[in-house]
Design an enzyme around this catalytic site. Structure first.
Site, PDB file in Angstrom:
ATOM      1  N   LYS A 129     -67.328  -6.816   8.929  1.00 33.19           N
ATOM      2  CA  LYS A 129     -66.012  -7.391   8.689  1.00 33.19           C
ATOM      3  C   LYS A 129     -65.949  -8.860   9.096  1.00 33.19           C
ATOM      4  CE  LYS A 129     -64.755  -4.146  11.436  1.00 33.19           C
ATOM      5  NZ  LYS A 129     -65.974  -3.308  11.358  1.00 33.19           N
ATOM      6  N   GLU A 213     -68.780   3.371  19.333  1.00 29.11           N
ATOM      7  CA  GLU A 213     -69.838   2.789  20.151  1.00 29.11           C
ATOM      8  C   GLU A 213     -69.725   3.269  21.594  1.00 29.11           C
ATOM      9  OE1 GLU A 213     -72.231   1.055  18.910  1.00 29.11           O
ATOM     10  OE2 GLU A 213     -71.381   0.895  16.896  1.00 29.11           O
ATOM     11  N   LYS A 228     -59.955  -5.658  10.222  1.00 26.05           N
ATOM     12  CA  LYS A 228     -59.838  -5.054   8.897  1.00 26.05           C
ATOM     13  C   LYS A 228     -58.578  -5.489   8.164  1.00 26.05           C
ATOM     14  CE  LYS A 228     -62.753  -1.025   9.783  1.00 26.05           C
ATOM     15  NZ  LYS A 228     -62.814   0.419  10.112  1.00 26.05           N
TER      16      LYS A 228
END
Length: 345
Positions: A129, A213, A228
């Site tokens: 992104k 993560e 986003k």
């Protein structure tokens, strides 16, 4: 007539490993549908070495090596490659698929890698992104000047056809508002909170599934969602904003009690991303929001995502996708690659 194209993978984490497995599985279907055969001739990683082989990398061997926590250098042919930038220059590929580590507050190092790929006259397909949020106009202009493709379908909603709508289907329209649920991890956590599962347990479920993560900060504090909605605003609304322009609140303060109380009141708490065009600018926000059950976004659960695009002609064009996985993201990379090689720009 069959055409074979060399491609290279910059990164070999969950998404590009899923791409390698997907390509192995779907290669013959791709040939049948498009007349194109893809050959991976290089893989570059940050911690598992770099391999280039003009005759083609054995993807099953590469996947096995990484599964064993071993280096890919045994697959390399020729003089050693020192870093990602040298890899981009020397790999004999017509397209680079980029999915490297990203700092969502700076867009680096992915943006520099993307710029280098285009400067090396290679089509650029990214799942990152950051380059689109921080350098879309620059990278698009560079790609156009070289008649190269710069595609990024997997940056939002894990490969579902969102960006292609702007490129192919919503031409000439003015986008006035975008609303969406764009982060799988937070949406799954909020769903599990409704079910009485503790925040930490729900988060660990996502980490164990490879969808979050080890350091979940970017997800649970809203950075991923902010980048986003920033990407969507830049592409669909023609602005040049940055993630720091997003009014951002994460989900760390949402409790089991709050989520269940919302359900009892006929609502659901969702991390809603929004871009609204005003008379003077475009305003971006990401925040936990109580949605009435009459709102379609209230019914997007678990790792599913959705986006609603409101235009001056077509109201509430909606795309829903899910559940997400590294394979769904990899599919977006695959489609972008095929479109680039078929001459789409």
């Amino acid at each position: 007539m069959l055409k074979e194209y060399n491609i290279a993978l910059l990164g070999f984490g969950n998404v590009l490993r899923a791409f390698a497995a997907l390509l192995e599985r779907k290669q013959e279907d791709i040939v049948e549908d498009t007349g194109i055969r893809l050959k991976v001739v290089g893989v570059a990683t940050n911690s598992k070495g770099i391999a280039i082989n003009p005759e083609g990398i054995d993807l099953n061997a590469a996947l096995a090596l990484v599964d064993k926590n071993q280096s890919l250098t045994s697959l390399h042919v020729g003089e050693p490659i020192t870093d990602a930038f040298e890899f981009i220059q020397k790999v004999p590929a017509v397209a680079i698929l980029e999915a490297t580590w990203l700092n969502p507050q700076t867009g680096q190092p992915a943006t520099d890698f993307c710029r280098a790929a285009l400067q090396a006259n290679k089509h650029l397909i990214t799942a990152n992104k950051g380059p689109v949020a921080f350098a879309y106009r620059e990278l698009k202009a560079l790609a156009d000047s070289k008649n190269l493709s710069f595609f990024y379908e997997s940056t939002v909603m894990d490969g579902a056809p969102v960006h292609v709508l702007r490129r192919e289907a919503l031409l000439g329209l003015k986008v006035n508002r975008i609303r969406g649920i764009l982060n799988s991890t937070t949406n799954s956590i909020l769903t599990r909170l409704e079910e009485g599962i503790a925040f930490d347990v729900a988060l660990k479920e996502m980490q164990d599934a490879g969808l979050a993560e080890a350091d979940p900060t970017n997800d649970i504090e809203g950075w991923d969602a902010a980048v986003k909605i920033n990407v969507l605003a830049n592409i669909f609304m023609g602005v040049d904003l940055r993630p720091s322009d997003v009014d951002r609140t994460g989900i760390t303060e949402v409790t089991v009690e709050a989520a269940q109380r919302a359900v009892q009141n006929g609502q659901r708490i969702k991390l809603v991303c929004e871009a609204i065009r005003t008379e003077t600018d475009v305003r971006l926000s990401v925040k936990p929001t109580h949605l009435d059950l009459s709102d379609p976004l209230a019914h997007v659960s678990s790792t599913a995502c959705a986006v609603s695009i409101d235009t001056d002609i077509l109201p509430n064009v909606m795309v829903m996708a899910g559940p997400s996985s590294p394979t769904t993201t990899a599919y977006g990379l695959l489609i972008d690659t095929l479109n680039a090689l078929r001459g789409r720009r």
